[in-house]
Design a protein around this motif. Structure first.
Motif, short mmCIF file in Angstrom:
data_model
loop_
_atom_site.label_atom_id
_atom_site.label_comp_id
_atom_site.label_asym_id
_atom_site.label_seq_id
_atom_site.Cartn_x
_atom_site.Cartn_y
_atom_site.Cartn_z
N SER A 148 -3.92 15.08 -14.48
CA SER A 148 -2.62 14.57 -14.05
C SER A 148 -1.77 15.64 -13.36
CB SER A 148 -1.86 14.05 -15.28
OG SER A 148 -0.50 13.87 -14.96
N ASP A 150 1.21 15.92 -13.77
CA ASP A 150 2.15 16.40 -14.78
C ASP A 150 1.64 17.65 -15.48
OD1 ASP A 150 4.17 14.46 -14.50
OD2 ASP A 150 2.96 13.01 -15.59
N ARG A 151 0.33 17.87 -15.40
CA ARG A 151 -0.25 19.03 -16.09
C ARG A 151 -0.34 20.27 -15.19
NH1 ARG A 151 -5.44 18.21 -19.61
NH2 ARG A 151 -4.78 20.32 -20.17
N GLY A 211 1.86 4.86 -20.23
CA GLY A 211 1.65 6.10 -20.96
C GLY A 211 2.05 7.32 -20.15
N ALA A 212 2.71 7.08 -19.02
CA ALA A 212 3.06 8.19 -18.14
C ALA A 212 3.99 9.19 -18.82
CB ALA A 212 3.70 7.66 -16.86
N HIS A 214 4.22 9.73 -22.01
CA HIS A 214 3.40 10.43 -23.00
C HIS A 214 2.71 11.64 -22.38
CE1 HIS A 214 3.19 7.98 -26.68
NE2 HIS A 214 2.62 9.08 -27.14
N THR A 215 2.11 11.40 -21.22
CA THR A 215 1.40 12.48 -20.52
C THR A 215 2.36 13.62 -20.19
OG1 THR A 215 -0.03 10.81 -19.53
CG2 THR A 215 -0.07 12.99 -18.52
N LYS A 216 3.54 13.24 -19.68
CA LYS A 216 4.54 14.26 -19.33
C LYS A 216 4.94 15.07 -20.56
CE LYS A 216 6.73 11.33 -15.88
NZ LYS A 216 5.52 11.33 -15.08
N ALA A 219 2.19 17.39 -21.75
CA ALA A 219 1.99 18.50 -20.81
C ALA A 219 3.12 19.52 -20.94
CB ALA A 219 1.91 17.97 -19.37
#
Lengths: 270, 270
Positions: A148, A150-151, A211-212, A214-216, A219
């Motif tokens: 992602s 975000d990572r 889940g966006a 969540h990912t952010k 990260a």
């Protein structure tokens, strides 16, 4: 803290409509390019931009066939296309921007990105602006996996000099206590105790259906544990400037909603 | 010698008409993709392909303005476009191909390429085919300079395991003694005494008006001095297979014209 280096991620939702293949809002790109040009002029070599995949990235992931493990390679081309659109907009705004294929400079070892920083540091050293994105990365086990955007700050953290701030611009003003259309933003997340923030995402899941967020959060918690100061806030291409991105924590605009994610060290440094 | 690793460069002139912007001969790409698929199946992880820039690369270089040192960044996008076209053709032929932006993984230090090999070696380790090209590279002095696809074998030489053979497929059968349309091919160039070959290029300059053969010779002399065995020969996408690329030097087809460039060590190993 006062950052020595800022990585700003512009979410795909801010400039591309996922539901329309090839969607790219050139007007928004131009506006952000002007804003970033101002930052680069005032802080040369101290900024990197990460762009979301928008319709391009999601299209490449959606179209992959389950029986084709290597089909994810299409993601690297999709992401390059988006980076190039940003590079052109930034160059039109007078910035020495350069798109970098993350997949060519970074592998994943047990889920941890390992980057070769030579080109990135060379670009920063001459005051240029690296344009980065998510990508498909090769793991040390030989798999291609989606990584992602975000990572990407996580990739930069061990590489860039000094104190890093990571700012994720998205279409909500931060982690919300009262749902997607709400305005009650969680102001602080302790990177060493992010449980309450995760709880909010679980209970408010309807506004984070992909889940966006969540990912952010995951990260940025990782980044913050590594010493970065991180923010999630709503992107606005109509502002006069983005100078606040380099401001000391205490001087950030009081009226600007945001979720700050930091460790104890960053808090003390503030 | 018998090569452990082969890097094959397919010249832009074989699949793209420089005089026509965007020119790409899909039929030729498909044919080469099938030939390369055969090689990868028989020698997984022991092959890399380098593609010329064709109309794309030359267009990007031509369009650069003299007052815009960073304008060469357009070359990285042009080269990525060509690599992606090859990647798609190779994937259609069943190859796990992956395009790599050289500019993201390689800098130039005093003219010598310094690459981060992790991704490249990872791809080879899982039997995939890296698709490379020339690019604009950042020097350690912070300049962007054009780096010919003919020089990419030089990037791979210190990185790939074992004895390397570099084969440059182009639109002439080698270095010619009797002009562009001639058939008198210089069979051997001693990498430690390339003077006679350079002399031929000077006296025969009309058939090498762009200096392209000069670039190839210089690049392959450098590779050969580093221990590689190098060939310049005419590319032909209508052959049954390219198995000879992995054959011991002594077993190469007798009737196939080519210029071989090697050092004493490679000759002894043969």
């Amino acid at each position: 803290m006062t950052p020595d280096f800022v990585v700003v991620k512009v979410g795909g939702s801010l400039f591309s409509d996922k539901s329309r293949p090839g969607s790219l809002d050139q007007q928004v790109l131009r506006a952000y390019a002007e804003l970033l040009a101002g930052l680069v002029a005032r802080h040369p070599g101290r900024l990197a931009v990460v762009v979301g995949g928008g319709a391009f990235g999601h299209g490449a992931i959606r179209q992959r066939r389950d029986d084709d493990a290597f089909g994810l390679v299409a993601l690297t081309q999709a992401c390059f296309t988006v980076k190039w659109a940003w590079t052109e907009a930034l160059r039109a705004a007078g910035v020495d921007a350069f798109p970098l294929q993350l997949a060519a400079m970074c592998t994943l070892e047990q889920g941890v990105p390992r980057a070769c920083p030579d080109v990135l540091l060379g670009l920063l050293g001459r005051g240029a602006l690296p344009v980065l994105s998510g990508d498909c990365l090769l793991t040390t086990e030989g798999e291609l996996v989606s990584f992602s955007s975000d990572r990407v700050p996580e990739v930069l953290l061990p590489v860039v000099p000094g104190r890093m701030r990571a700012v994720v611009l998205t279409d909500v003003p931060g982690i919300l206590r009262d749902g997607r259309d709400g305005g009650d933003v969680l102001a602080e997340v302790d990177a060493h105790d992010p449980g309450p923030a995760y709880d909010l995402l679980w209970t408010q899941s309807p506004w984070d259906s992909t889940g966006a967020m969540h990912t952010k959060l995951a990260a940025l918690v990782t980044c913050a544990r590594g010493g970065a100061e991180c923010f999630i806030l709503r992107g606005d291409h109509t502002v006069a400037d983005l100078d606040f991105l380099f401001a000391p924590t205490a001087d950030l605009p009081a009226g600007l909603p945001r979720t700050r994610i930091a460790g104890v060290d960053a808090a003390a440094a503030a």
